[in-house]
Design a protein around this motif. Structure first.
Motif, PDB file in Angstrom:
ATOM      1  N   VAL A  38       0.946  -1.186  -0.014  1.00  0.00           N
ATOM      2  CA  VAL A  38      -0.067  -0.105  -0.102  1.00  0.00           C
ATOM      3  C   VAL A  38       0.889   1.196  -0.286  1.00  0.00           C
ATOM      4  CG1 VAL A  38      -2.062   1.359   1.277  1.00  0.00           C
ATOM      5  CG2 VAL A  38      -1.719  -1.400   1.381  1.00  0.00           C
ATOM      6  N   TYR A  39       0.753   2.228  -0.916  1.00  0.00           N
ATOM      7  CA  TYR A  39       1.550   3.388  -0.971  1.00  0.00           C
ATOM      8  C   TYR A  39       0.351   4.650  -0.826  1.00  0.00           C
ATOM      9  CZ  TYR A  39       4.722   0.105  -2.470  1.00  0.00           C
ATOM     10  OH  TYR A  39       5.727  -1.096  -2.532  1.00  0.00           O
ATOM     11  N   GLU A  71       1.175  11.069  13.907  1.00  0.00           N
ATOM     12  CA  GLU A  71       1.519  10.002  14.882  1.00  0.00           C
ATOM     13  C   GLU A  71       2.047   8.754  13.757  1.00  0.00           C
ATOM     14  OE1 GLU A  71      -1.368   9.206  17.726  1.00  0.00           O
ATOM     15  OE2 GLU A  71      -1.277  11.163  18.472  1.00  0.00           O
ATOM     16  N   LEU A  72       2.865   8.109  14.205  1.00  0.00           N
ATOM     17  CA  LEU A  72       3.505   6.807  13.310  1.00  0.00           C
ATOM     18  C   LEU A  72       3.761   5.542  14.276  1.00  0.00           C
ATOM     19  CD1 LEU A  72       4.790   5.471  10.768  1.00  0.00           C
ATOM     20  CD2 LEU A  72       6.888   6.400  11.741  1.00  0.00           C
ATOM     21  N   THR A  73       2.993   4.423  13.630  1.00  0.00           N
ATOM     22  CA  THR A  73       2.884   3.156  14.534  1.00  0.00           C
ATOM     23  C   THR A  73       3.524   2.148  13.576  1.00  0.00           C
ATOM     24  OG1 THR A  73       0.805   2.674  13.756  1.00  0.00           O
ATOM     25  CG2 THR A  73       1.246   3.576  16.013  1.00  0.00           C
ATOM     26  N   ILE A  74       4.741   1.379  13.975  1.00  0.00           N
ATOM     27  CA  ILE A  74       5.163   0.339  13.161  1.00  0.00           C
ATOM     28  C   ILE A  74       5.188  -0.809  14.191  1.00  0.00           C
ATOM     29  CG2 ILE A  74       7.227  -0.654  12.223  1.00  0.00           C
ATOM     30  CD1 ILE A  74       7.929   2.252  11.369  1.00  0.00           C
ATOM     31  N   GLU A  75       4.641  -2.195  13.602  1.00  0.00           N
ATOM     32  CA  GLU A  75       4.666  -3.264  14.228  1.00  0.00           C
ATOM     33  C   GLU A  75       5.353  -4.398  13.448  1.00  0.00           C
ATOM     34  OE1 GLU A  75       0.735  -4.583  15.501  1.00  0.00           O
ATOM     35  OE2 GLU A  75       0.254  -2.848  16.742  1.00  0.00           O
ATOM     36  N   TYR A  76       6.524  -4.539  13.821  1.00  0.00           N
ATOM     37  CA  TYR A  76       7.582  -5.636  13.120  1.00  0.00           C
ATOM     38  C   TYR A  76       8.593  -5.859  13.913  1.00  0.00           C
ATOM     39  CZ  TYR A  76       9.815  -8.115   9.104  1.00  0.00           C
ATOM     40  OH  TYR A  76      10.416  -8.671   8.405  1.00  0.00           O
ATOM     41  N   PRO A  77       8.759  -7.281  14.244  1.00  0.00           N
ATOM     42  CA  PRO A  77       9.789  -7.738  15.202  1.00  0.00           C
ATOM     43  C   PRO A  77      11.142  -7.106  14.736  1.00  0.00           C
ATOM     44  CG  PRO A  77       8.510  -9.464  14.522  1.00  0.00           C
ATOM     45  CD  PRO A  77       8.054  -8.443  13.715  1.00  0.00           C
ATOM     46  N   LEU A 110       4.013   1.102   7.548  1.00  0.00           N
ATOM     47  CA  LEU A 110       3.959   2.466   8.443  1.00  0.00           C
ATOM     48  C   LEU A 110       2.712   3.131   8.388  1.00  0.00           C
ATOM     49  CD1 LEU A 110       7.174   3.867   6.305  1.00  0.00           C
ATOM     50  CD2 LEU A 110       7.484   2.686   8.372  1.00  0.00           C
ATOM     51  N   ILE A 111       2.130   3.267   9.623  1.00  0.00           N
ATOM     52  CA  ILE A 111       0.659   3.765   9.627  1.00  0.00           C
ATOM     53  C   ILE A 111       0.766   5.205  10.289  1.00  0.00           C
ATOM     54  CG2 ILE A 111      -1.523   3.183  10.661  1.00  0.00           C
ATOM     55  CD1 ILE A 111      -0.436   0.191  10.827  1.00  0.00           C
ATOM     56  N   PHE A 112       0.364   6.057   9.666  1.00  0.00           N
ATOM     57  CA  PHE A 112       0.206   7.400   9.847  1.00  0.00           C
ATOM     58  C   PHE A 112      -1.058   7.894  10.414  1.00  0.00           C
ATOM     59  CE2 PHE A 112       3.844   6.919   6.945  1.00  0.00           C
ATOM     60  CZ  PHE A 112       4.826   7.486   7.429  1.00  0.00           C
ATOM     61  N   LYS A 113      -1.267   8.455  11.338  1.00  0.00           N
ATOM     62  CA  LYS A 113      -2.463   9.149  11.688  1.00  0.00           C
ATOM     63  C   LYS A 113      -2.363  10.581  11.737  1.00  0.00           C
ATOM     64  CE  LYS A 113      -6.355   8.732  15.203  1.00  0.00           C
ATOM     65  NZ  LYS A 113      -6.637   8.181  16.469  1.00  0.00           N
ATOM     66  N   LEU A 114      -3.217  11.170  10.783  1.00  0.00           N
ATOM     67  CA  LEU A 114      -2.713  12.619  10.600  1.00  0.00           C
ATOM     68  C   LEU A 114      -3.709  13.451  11.694  1.00  0.00           C
ATOM     69  CD1 LEU A 114      -3.284  12.862   6.669  1.00  0.00           C
ATOM     70  CD2 LEU A 114      -1.068  12.501   8.197  1.00  0.00           C
ATOM     71  N   GLU A 115      -3.419  14.629  11.702  1.00  0.00           N
ATOM     72  CA  GLU A 115      -3.902  15.431  12.624  1.00  0.00           C
ATOM     73  C   GLU A 115      -5.397  15.483  12.568  1.00  0.00           C
ATOM     74  OE1 GLU A 115      -2.678  19.739  14.808  1.00  0.00           O
ATOM     75  OE2 GLU A 115      -2.892  19.676  12.657  1.00  0.00           O
ATOM     76  N   ASN A 116      -5.998  15.377  11.392  1.00  0.00           N
ATOM     77  CA  ASN A 116      -7.315  15.364  11.169  1.00  0.00           C
ATOM     78  C   ASN A 116      -8.169  13.961  11.541  1.00  0.00           C
ATOM     79  OD1 ASN A 116      -6.492  13.958   9.044  1.00  0.00           O
ATOM     80  ND2 ASN A 116      -7.432  15.422   7.419  1.00  0.00           N
ATOM     81  N   GLY A 117      -7.490  12.978  11.960  1.00  0.00           N
ATOM     82  CA  GLY A 117      -7.754  11.768  12.233  1.00  0.00           C
ATOM     83  C   GLY A 117      -7.830  11.006  10.919  1.00  0.00           C
ATOM     84  N   GLU A 118      -7.469  11.255   9.829  1.00  0.00           N
ATOM     85  CA  GLU A 118      -7.190  10.399   8.707  1.00  0.00           C
ATOM     86  C   GLU A 118      -5.940   9.581   8.872  1.00  0.00           C
ATOM     87  OE1 GLU A 118      -6.852  10.970   3.872  1.00  0.00           O
ATOM     88  OE2 GLU A 118      -6.480  12.456   5.165  1.00  0.00           O
ATOM     89  N   ILE A 121      -1.246   4.790   5.087  1.00  0.00           N
ATOM     90  CA  ILE A 121      -0.473   3.611   5.165  1.00  0.00           C
ATOM     91  C   ILE A 121       0.632   3.590   4.003  1.00  0.00           C
ATOM     92  CG2 ILE A 121      -0.677   0.839   5.216  1.00  0.00           C
ATOM     93  CD1 ILE A 121      -3.035   1.315   6.270  1.00  0.00           C
ATOM     94  N   HIS A 122       1.881   3.445   4.381  1.00  0.00           N
ATOM     95  CA  HIS A 122       2.883   3.056   3.336  1.00  0.00           C
ATOM     96  C   HIS A 122       3.738   1.787   3.721  1.00  0.00           C
ATOM     97  CE1 HIS A 122       5.707   4.472   0.300  1.00  0.00           C
ATOM     98  NE2 HIS A 122       6.572   3.768   0.862  1.00  0.00           N
ATOM     99  N   THR A 123       3.652   0.793   2.780  1.00  0.00           N
ATOM    100  CA  THR A 123       4.236  -0.462   3.196  1.00  0.00           C
ATOM    101  C   THR A 123       5.966  -0.213   2.751  1.00  0.00           C
ATOM    102  OG1 THR A 123       2.152  -1.493   2.183  1.00  0.00           O
ATOM    103  CG2 THR A 123       4.337  -2.798   2.341  1.00  0.00           C
ATOM    104  N   TYR A 124       6.714  -0.677   3.551  1.00  0.00           N
ATOM    105  CA  TYR A 124       8.115  -0.582   3.505  1.00  0.00           C
ATOM    106  C   TYR A 124       8.786  -1.985   3.507  1.00  0.00           C
ATOM    107  CZ  TYR A 124      12.412   1.924   4.043  1.00  0.00           C
ATOM    108  OH  TYR A 124      13.615   2.542   3.749  1.00  0.00           O
ATOM    109  N   GLU A 125       9.762  -2.062   2.933  1.00  0.00           N
ATOM    110  CA  GLU A 125      10.394  -3.364   2.877  1.00  0.00           C
ATOM    111  C   GLU A 125      11.836  -3.580   3.240  1.00  0.00           C
ATOM    112  OE1 GLU A 125      11.543  -7.041  -0.380  1.00  0.00           O
ATOM    113  OE2 GLU A 125      10.999  -4.996  -1.098  1.00  0.00           O
TER     114      GLU A 125
END
Length: 647
Positions: A38-39, A71-77, A110-118, A121-125
């Motif tokens: 997803v980009y 805000e950014l969240t990443i879940e990867y070991p 990479l899951i970004f939550k923007l200030e407006n609540g939107e 998602i950007h997939t990173y390898e």
């Protein structure tokens, strides 16, 4: 009924497509993840990274409207967000990631939550490295490097000549400063020619996109550091060039530019910080309205880097001034810019499996940064090599940049190689001087004696000419014999030699010496319909064919000559228009005799310390054999190359 079924199926397909854009499937039982790509973010650089580096950190540049407050969240070991950095522009976010040495290759979001609540998602390898760090072997004194201006070499794919969405659209081979259509495929298609000639490395001038309005063919005004210029080809084609070259024993050297970018680089419309560029305060949002009268250009006082008496204003004038008005000067003192440049170099090394980097305009960026840049690369690739362009005729300035040199100011560049403009010039001066044979040759003799200034002379890159100066045949006033003398000496010196494309067929710029467009003339045979074809020999003059075969014979001998790669060097002061230099390694002795006189023989008596009296020697070019004793047969007003090697 059929119409309803069709509408249902169509809606279902659109529903699935929508789900695929957002859906993220994760399985962590064995640390394997399935993530659909997803980009939704405009730009993430570097576009991917690798596991297993010495430096466990990578800094991502994120570009998207108002991403700075996300805000950014990443879940990867094994992947941890260490810090988020806001920029002056709200449209940037810099993300420090730490990748542990136990992290496995894979993709994650990479899951970004923007200030407006939107949510974006950007997939990173994270990729697995294709080979171990010590397997990245850089060019060295065993190599001879073939320098190519790709737009002027071979047009292998005419379909990529013009892109309507780019600023410069025309192809015009009659205009020396327009694009001519040469490309990556053209080089790849002629790797056999390059290998057969005896070259073992290719340095191509930059292949990254230059979306400039004019002069885009040369490549030194990059407008995206992660994108291959589509008029040269694709990333896959660039990778194929590297792979096919390796199969033939040819290393690929990438020309990089840390000092400046192109005026139409994508970030120029929205700079992340107020100090992203030098003299940025003169910048206006509209590139066309840049206040050129306030822009300061480099003073080009390259000695300011080493001068213990240099004023601060002169130092600043060198490093901060723009090179030319179309190339904004990058501020490497900005830590985000510094990291960006370092990571970009490593990304390309890893992506292409490079065999070296040539760094443009080496003295112009911040020199402390350049030491950090080279050090970061050499830490990851201990057997790699980088050559820096130091256009100086003073060996002290050239040697200053070489790793291991003990400098008075304590500076250590971490750089193995610098460019030997000093010897390039001295050889030409010596061969052109007619008043006194010895006077001219003494310039070469004493020039080489300056090697005490270098920590390791054989790592210095020497060359007869390049893409920025008159061709060697022009410099030597069209004298074929002197050209052979010069080429032979450059290849015999304790150096790493580079030859510019077309030198092998006596290409020249007589019509307008020094003109860059003319220096970078099309290689004959690179375009369909060319009357002359240097690859096949069609239409070449007798002199061109002779030079091509001369250089081919010498290069292929040098390819396996330990003496010419790593041998001890002894030379004898010029006498009577003769200058003799030897390279020796175990049982192999190679001699070069430069003769500016009419003499046809030389006495071996004065060279008895070499210890080959009575031994059989062979002429490298003609294969003629003779015994090394008494008077030895040599070429009048030319060069003689002899070896004790039997095959």
């Amino acid at each position: 009924m059929k119409k309803q079924l069709f509408l249902f199926c169509t809606s279902f397909v659109f529903f699935l497509a929508s789900c695929e854009k957002k859906e993220t499937q994760v399985s962590t039982n064995d640390n394997k993840r399935t993530v659909k790509e997803v980009y939704e973010v405009d730009r993430v650089e570097p576009p991917n990274w690798w596991v297993g580096f010495e430096n466990s950190q990578v800094q991502l540049l994120i570009k998207h409207p108002n991403i700075g407050k996300a805000e950014l969240t990443i879940e990867y070991p094994g992947v941890v967000i260490e810090k988020l950095h806001k920029a002056k522009s709200p449209n940037y976010l810099f993300v420090d990631l730490n990748i542990s040495n136990k992290t496995k290759p894979g993709t994650f979001d990479l899951i970004f939550k923007l200030e407006n609540g939107e949510e974006k998602i950007h997939t990173y390898e994270l990729k697995a490295r294709e080979k171990e760090a010590d397997k990245y072997v850089g060019f060295n004194s065993s190599d001879v490097i073939y320098l190519i201006t790709p737009d002027r070499y071979v047009n292998g794919n005419p379909n990529n000549d013009i892109f309507e969405d780019l600023n410069e659209k025309k192809i015009n081979r009659k205009d020396d400063y327009a694009r001519h259509g040469g490309d990556i495929t053209g080089i790849t298609n002629h790797l056999d020619y390059i290998a057969d000639m005896g070259f073992t490395a290719i340095w191509s001038s930059p292949l990254l996109i230059n979306d400039m309005k004019q002069g885009s063919y040369h490549g030194y005004a990059m407008t995206d550091y992660y994108k291959v210029d589509p008029r040269f080809g694709t990333l896959d084609e660039y990778r194929k060039l590297a792979d096919e070259g390796r199969k033939r024993g040819i290393k690929l050297i990438m020309d990089q530019v840390a000092n400046h970018c192109g005026l139409y680089h994508w970030w120029m419309k929205d700079l992340p910080f107020e100090d992203w560029l030098n003299y940025q305060k003169n910048y206006e949002d509209n590139i066309e309205d840049w206040n050129w009268k306030k822009t300061k250009f480099s003073n080009h006082r390259r000695t300011a880097n080493q001068d213990v008496y240099a004023s601060e204003i002169d130092k600043e004038g060198l490093t901060d001034g723009w090179f030319v008005e179309a190339m904004p000067d990058l501020n490497q003192r900005n830590p985000y810019m510094a990291t960006y440049i370092i990571q970009n170099s490593i990304w390309w090394i890893e992506t292409l499996g490079l065999g070296g980097i040539r760094q443009d305009t080496y003295p112009y960026p911040d020199k402390e940064f350049m030491a950090k840049w080279a050090g970061a690369i050499m830490k990851e690739y201990p057997n790699f090599n980088i050559v820096g362009e130091e256009w100086s005729y003073n060996p002290l300035l050239i040697g200053y940049w070489q790793q291991g040199k003990v400098n008075k100011d304590g500076y250590n560049s971490n750089l193995r190689s610098s460019m030997d403009f000093a010897m390039q010039s001295l050889v030409v001066q010596a061969l052109n001087e007619e008043e006194s044979w010895d006077k001219g040759l003494v310039k070469i003799y004493e020039g080489l004696a300056n090697d005490f200034a270098y920590y390791n002379p054989k790592d210095i890159m020497v060359f007869p000419d390049n893409h920025d100066m008159s061709r060697i045949f022009t410099q030597l006033k069209g004298d074929v014999h002197k050209t052979k003398m010069a080429l032979s000496y450059y290849l015999m010196m304790p150096r790493t030699p580079q030859i510019y494309y077309g030198t092998e067929i006596l290409m020249d710029d007589f019509k307008k010496p020094g003109d860059h467009g003319l220096i970078r003339t099309d290689f004959p045979g690179g375009w369909d319909g060319d009357a002359v074809n240097a690859f096949t020999g069609k239409g070449l003059t007798a002199a061109q064919k002779d030079m091509q075969m001369f250089l081919k014979k010498l290069l292929n001998y040098r390819k396996s000559s330990k003496a010419m790669h790593d041998g001890k060097t002894i030379h004898f002061a010029p006498r009577g228009g003769l200058y003799v230099l030897f390279r020796m390694y175990e049982d192999e002795v190679v001699a070069i005799i430069l003769n500016k006189s009419d003499r046809t023989s030389v006495s071996t008596e004065m060279m008895k310390e070499i210890g080959i009296k009575g031994k059989k020697v062979k002429n490298i070019i003609t294969d003629e054999e003779m015994i090394w004793e008494g008077e030895l047969k040599i070429n009048p007003k030319g060069v003689t190359l002899l070896t004790t090697k039997r095959n």
